[in-house]
Design a protein around this motif. Structure first.
Motif, PDB file in Angstrom:
ATOM      1  N   PHE A 176      18.848  84.733  58.062  1.00 21.95           N
ATOM      2  CA  PHE A 176      20.126  85.794  58.058  1.00 21.95           C
ATOM      3  C   PHE A 176      20.130  85.968  59.309  1.00 21.95           C
ATOM      4  O   PHE A 176      19.033  86.441  59.823  1.00 21.95           O
ATOM      5  N   ALA A 177      21.624  86.756  59.860  1.00 24.98           N
ATOM      6  CA  ALA A 177      22.189  87.047  61.073  1.00 24.98           C
ATOM      7  C   ALA A 177      23.192  88.478  60.638  1.00 24.98           C
ATOM      8  O   ALA A 177      23.544  88.490  59.603  1.00 24.98           O
ATOM      9  N   VAL A 178      22.913  89.036  61.598  1.00 21.97           N
ATOM     10  CA  VAL A 178      23.516  90.349  61.098  1.00 21.97           C
ATOM     11  C   VAL A 178      24.217  91.113  62.970  1.00 21.97           C
ATOM     12  O   VAL A 178      23.279  90.664  63.390  1.00 21.97           O
ATOM     13  N   LYS A 179      26.073  91.572  62.785  1.00 19.67           N
ATOM     14  CA  LYS A 179      26.213  91.937  63.678  1.00 19.67           C
ATOM     15  C   LYS A 179      25.575  92.985  63.931  1.00 19.67           C
ATOM     16  O   LYS A 179      26.314  94.192  62.914  1.00 19.67           O
ATOM     17  N   VAL A 180      24.853  93.875  65.026  1.00 17.44           N
ATOM     18  CA  VAL A 180      25.183  95.518  64.984  1.00 17.44           C
ATOM     19  C   VAL A 180      26.117  95.879  66.179  1.00 17.44           C
ATOM     20  O   VAL A 180      26.436  94.786  67.372  1.00 17.44           O
ATOM     21  N   GLN A 181      27.478  96.401  66.007  1.00 21.77           N
ATOM     22  CA  GLN A 181      28.194  97.007  66.695  1.00 21.77           C
ATOM     23  C   GLN A 181      28.253  98.747  66.955  1.00 21.77           C
ATOM     24  O   GLN A 181      27.879  99.227  66.162  1.00 21.77           O
ATOM     25  N   PHE A 182      27.740  98.502  68.365  1.00 22.77           N
ATOM     26  CA  PHE A 182      27.686 100.247  68.834  1.00 22.77           C
ATOM     27  C   PHE A 182      28.488 100.402  70.358  1.00 22.77           C
ATOM     28  O   PHE A 182      29.086  99.812  70.700  1.00 22.77           O
ATOM     29  N   ARG A 183      28.805 102.124  69.888  1.00 20.78           N
ATOM     30  CA  ARG A 183      29.356 102.518  71.581  1.00 20.78           C
ATOM     31  C   ARG A 183      28.814 103.701  72.412  1.00 20.78           C
ATOM     32  O   ARG A 183      28.690 104.545  71.744  1.00 20.78           O
ATOM     33  N   ASP A 184      28.488 103.533  73.524  1.00 21.94           N
ATOM     34  CA  ASP A 184      27.954 104.207  74.596  1.00 21.94           C
ATOM     35  C   ASP A 184      28.059 103.959  75.764  1.00 21.94           C
ATOM     36  O   ASP A 184      29.004 103.029  75.934  1.00 21.94           O
ATOM     37  N   GLY A 185      27.717 104.469  77.012  1.00 22.55           N
ATOM     38  CA  GLY A 185      27.528 104.617  78.232  1.00 22.55           C
ATOM     39  C   GLY A 185      26.574 104.411  78.802  1.00 22.55           C
ATOM     40  O   GLY A 185      26.825 105.073  79.831  1.00 22.55           O
ATOM     41  N   ASP A 186      25.382 103.703  78.466  1.00 21.57           N
ATOM     42  CA  ASP A 186      24.121 103.663  78.842  1.00 21.57           C
ATOM     43  C   ASP A 186      24.079 102.738  79.383  1.00 21.57           C
ATOM     44  O   ASP A 186      22.511 102.260  79.640  1.00 21.57           O
ATOM     45  N   GLY A 187      24.981 101.314  80.002  1.00 21.12           N
ATOM     46  CA  GLY A 187      24.495 100.403  80.107  1.00 21.12           C
ATOM     47  C   GLY A 187      24.403  98.843  79.418  1.00 21.12           C
ATOM     48  O   GLY A 187      24.133  99.240  78.346  1.00 21.12           O
ATOM     49  N   CYS A 188      23.697  98.470  80.115  1.00 22.73           N
ATOM     50  CA  CYS A 188      23.277  96.695  79.633  1.00 22.73           C
ATOM     51  C   CYS A 188      22.468  96.464  78.974  1.00 22.73           C
ATOM     52  O   CYS A 188      21.964  95.920  78.361  1.00 22.73           O
ATOM     53  N   PHE A 189      20.932  97.406  79.898  1.00 20.78           N
ATOM     54  CA  PHE A 189      19.647  97.066  79.953  1.00 20.78           C
ATOM     55  C   PHE A 189      19.069  97.832  78.151  1.00 20.78           C
ATOM     56  O   PHE A 189      19.109  99.214  78.058  1.00 20.78           O
ATOM     57  N   PHE A 195       8.636  94.337  69.396  1.00 15.96           N
ATOM     58  CA  PHE A 195       9.685  94.790  70.421  1.00 15.96           C
ATOM     59  C   PHE A 195       9.940  94.043  71.695  1.00 15.96           C
ATOM     60  O   PHE A 195       9.157  93.204  72.280  1.00 15.96           O
ATOM     61  N   ALA A 196      10.823  94.438  71.939  1.00 19.10           N
ATOM     62  CA  ALA A 196      12.043  93.335  73.521  1.00 19.10           C
ATOM     63  C   ALA A 196      12.062  94.953  74.481  1.00 19.10           C
ATOM     64  O   ALA A 196      12.667  95.933  73.772  1.00 19.10           O
ATOM     65  N   ARG A 197      11.513  95.034  75.353  1.00 17.41           N
ATOM     66  CA  ARG A 197      11.848  95.952  76.717  1.00 17.41           C
ATOM     67  C   ARG A 197      13.160  95.311  77.254  1.00 17.41           C
ATOM     68  O   ARG A 197      13.192  94.112  77.978  1.00 17.41           O
ATOM     69  N   ASN A 198      13.486  96.332  78.393  1.00 18.42           N
ATOM     70  CA  ASN A 198      14.803  95.652  79.537  1.00 18.42           C
ATOM     71  C   ASN A 198      15.624  94.512  78.604  1.00 18.42           C
ATOM     72  O   ASN A 198      15.804  93.251  79.285  1.00 18.42           O
ATOM     73  N   PHE A 199      15.878  94.220  77.563  1.00 17.98           N
ATOM     74  CA  PHE A 199      16.867  93.568  77.088  1.00 17.98           C
ATOM     75  C   PHE A 199      18.154  93.480  77.423  1.00 17.98           C
ATOM     76  O   PHE A 199      18.663  94.891  77.480  1.00 17.98           O
ATOM     77  N   ASN A 200      19.188  92.908  77.823  1.00 17.76           N
ATOM     78  CA  ASN A 200      19.867  92.590  78.334  1.00 17.76           C
ATOM     79  C   ASN A 200      21.397  91.996  77.938  1.00 17.76           C
ATOM     80  O   ASN A 200      21.540  91.689  77.433  1.00 17.76           O
ATOM     81  N   LEU A 201      22.015  93.509  77.305  1.00 22.65           N
ATOM     82  CA  LEU A 201      23.032  93.204  75.885  1.00 22.65           C
ATOM     83  C   LEU A 201      25.031  92.873  76.792  1.00 22.65           C
ATOM     84  O   LEU A 201      25.389  91.846  75.695  1.00 22.65           O
ATOM     85  N   CYS A 202      24.449  92.402  77.859  1.00 21.87           N
ATOM     86  CA  CYS A 202      25.713  91.722  78.469  1.00 21.87           C
ATOM     87  C   CYS A 202      25.932  90.801  78.639  1.00 21.87           C
ATOM     88  O   CYS A 202      26.353  90.071  79.290  1.00 21.87           O
ATOM     89  N   GLN A 203      24.033  90.004  79.076  1.00 24.54           N
ATOM     90  CA  GLN A 203      24.439  88.697  79.513  1.00 24.54           C
ATOM     91  C   GLN A 203      24.123  87.757  78.172  1.00 24.54           C
ATOM     92  O   GLN A 203      24.066  86.953  77.692  1.00 24.54           O
ATOM     93  N   TYR A 204      23.731  88.748  77.119  1.00 23.67           N
ATOM     94  CA  TYR A 204      22.893  87.820  75.650  1.00 23.67           C
ATOM     95  C   TYR A 204      23.496  88.782  74.257  1.00 23.67           C
ATOM     96  O   TYR A 204      23.395  89.858  74.801  1.00 23.67           O
ATOM     97  N   GLN A 205      23.976  87.617  73.525  1.00 19.20           N
ATOM     98  CA  GLN A 205      25.302  88.096  72.692  1.00 19.20           C
ATOM     99  C   GLN A 205      24.283  88.163  71.608  1.00 19.20           C
ATOM    100  O   GLN A 205      24.256  88.905  70.306  1.00 19.20           O
ATOM    101  N   SER A 206      23.288  87.236  71.420  1.00 15.26           N
ATOM    102  CA  SER A 206      22.308  87.508  70.457  1.00 15.26           C
ATOM    103  C   SER A 206      20.143  87.333  70.901  1.00 15.26           C
ATOM    104  O   SER A 206      20.320  87.299  71.522  1.00 15.26           O
TER     105      SER A 206
END
Length: 122
Positions: A66-79, A93-104
């Motif tokens: 299964f896949a689920v899209k999670v959306q959230f609003r903040d100003g804390d940057g990409c990592f 656990f995944a540390r320092n995951f770059n949300l701006c570079q990876y969408q999944s």
């Protein structure tokens, strides 16, 4: 006076836009187990925001493949630090995951070639 107010509003607009940044990540369950919850925190902060996938009967509906899209609003940057709780009790656990570079994100996959890695704990 009005021109000063207009300049101040235009100057502050980018700050308001940054504060309301929207991030979307698709969590794809490739763990061969159900996912009970998924949490995200600004990298290194420990300020976890959790999404539970359990039903009122305490059974997870976020099954394998299964896949689920999670959306959230903040100003804390990409990592972000990501935490996935599996129905069999394991934590991923995944540390320092770059949300701006990876969408999944696939919590069961060990990323290679410079991609962020997941660590599975009992």
């Amino acid at each position: 006076m009005r021109s000063c107010l207009a300049v101040l509003c235009l100057w502050a607009f980018p700050l308001v836009t940054l504060a309301d940044a929207v991030h979307t990540i698709e969590v794809i369950n490739d763990t061969r187990s159900s996912i009970d919850s998924f949490a995200m925190a600004p990298a290194g902060s420990g300020r976890w925001t959790e999404v539970s996938f359990k039903t009122p009967m305490q059974e997870s509906w976020f099954d394998y493949e299964f896949a689920v899209k999670v959306q959230f609003r903040d100003g804390d940057g990409c990592f972000r630090d990501l935490r996935t709780m599996l129905s069999d009790g394991r934590r991923v656990f995944a540390r320092n995951f770059n949300l701006c570079q990876y969408q999944s994100y696939r919590p069961g996959t060990y990323f290679r070639n410079g991609h962020p890695g997941s660590r599975i704990l009992p």
